[in-house]
Design a protein around this motif. Structure first.
Motif: not given
Ligand SMILES: C[S@@+](CC[C@H](N)C(=O)[O-])C[C@H]1O[C@@H](n2cnc3c(N)ncnc32)[C@H](O)[C@@H]1O
Length: 209
Positions: A81, A103, A153
């Motif tokens: 993120g 993203d 994953w």
């Molecule tokens: C809710 S955010 C949390 C971001 C950060 N870790 C935080 O806690 O502030 C989840 C992030 O994971 C990314 N994401 C979701 N599924 C993913 C995947 N399979 N592989 C890589 N990134 C992923 C999304 O784009 C998003 O930016």
């Protein structure tokens, strides 16, 4: 009666709690300023968390450092993120940090934040499931997925010997129970140092049953 909310943690209190030098704190401040600038455009973090960012993001991330195995060099942070916890861990001195983020707009932010803070990280602009495994010491994640999916994953890394440090909410026991039939692993839980009802979950010797 519910617990009264703590006053926001100051940058100085964060630095004292995590033994962060003046120079490192200044890089964290640069990161936070950039986050505040980009937030209205990308909604990088929950808006309400920015009233207490040193606690909700910086301390939350930094608390993982003392829980890592001695000699940890390589950390893989999945679903980074805006960079929590991975970018903070890199700023605080983990030698090799890989950030995985699907993203593309957040990827642009991560690269800018790394550049502005003079931090070397590798940003993988893709979904974690498409990343070829490589040796890492620790896998970190916050707010990415429930534990069973997170284990699926990250298994290619964890089954090769990496430890996991996952920031989890108060439903951690339910998530562990759901994972129990599919996975064998060593489990340690640490109450969050942020004062929230969350936990850090440390998993080792992860094997599929
Ligand atoms: C809710 S955010 C949390 C971001 C950060 N870790 C935080 O806690 O502030 C989840 C992030 O994971 C990314 N994401 C979701 N599924 C993913 C995947 N399979 N592989 C890589 N990134 C992923 C999304 O784009 C998003 O930016």
């Amino acid at each position: 009666m519910s617990k009264p909310a703590s006053p926001p943690l100051t940058a100085e209190a964060f630095a004292a709690a995590c033994n962060v030098s003046r120079e490192t704190l200044s890089r964290c401040e640069t990161y936070l300023a950039l986050l505040r600038r980009w937030q209205p455009h990308l909604n990088l973090v929950g808006p309400s968390t920015l009233s207490d960012p040193w606690r909700r993001h910086f301390l939350d991330s930094a608390q993982l450092l003392p829980l890592m195995p001695e000699g940890t060099r390589v950390v893989l942070d999945v679903g980074s993120g805006a960079g929590f916890p991975g970018l903070v861990l890199a700023i605080l001195g983990v030698p090799e940090v890989h950030l995985v983020e699907a993203d593309q707009r957040k990827v642009v932010f991560l690269r800018e934040a790394a550049r502005h803070t003079n931090t070397t990280v590798t940003v993988h602009a893709r979904r974690l499931e498409t990343l070829d495994p490589f040796p890492v010491d620790v896998v970190t994640a916050r707010a990415l997925a429930p534990l069973p999916r997170l284990l699926d994953w990250t298994a290619p890394f964890l089954e090769k010997g990496a430890e996991a440090l996952f920031l989890k909410g108060e439903a951690v026991e339910e998530e562990l129970t759901e994972s129990g039939s599919a996975w064998m692993m060593r489990v340690d839980r640490f109450p969050s140092r942020t004062g929230s009802s969350g936990f850090v979950l440390r998993l080792g010797e992860v094997r599929r049953v």
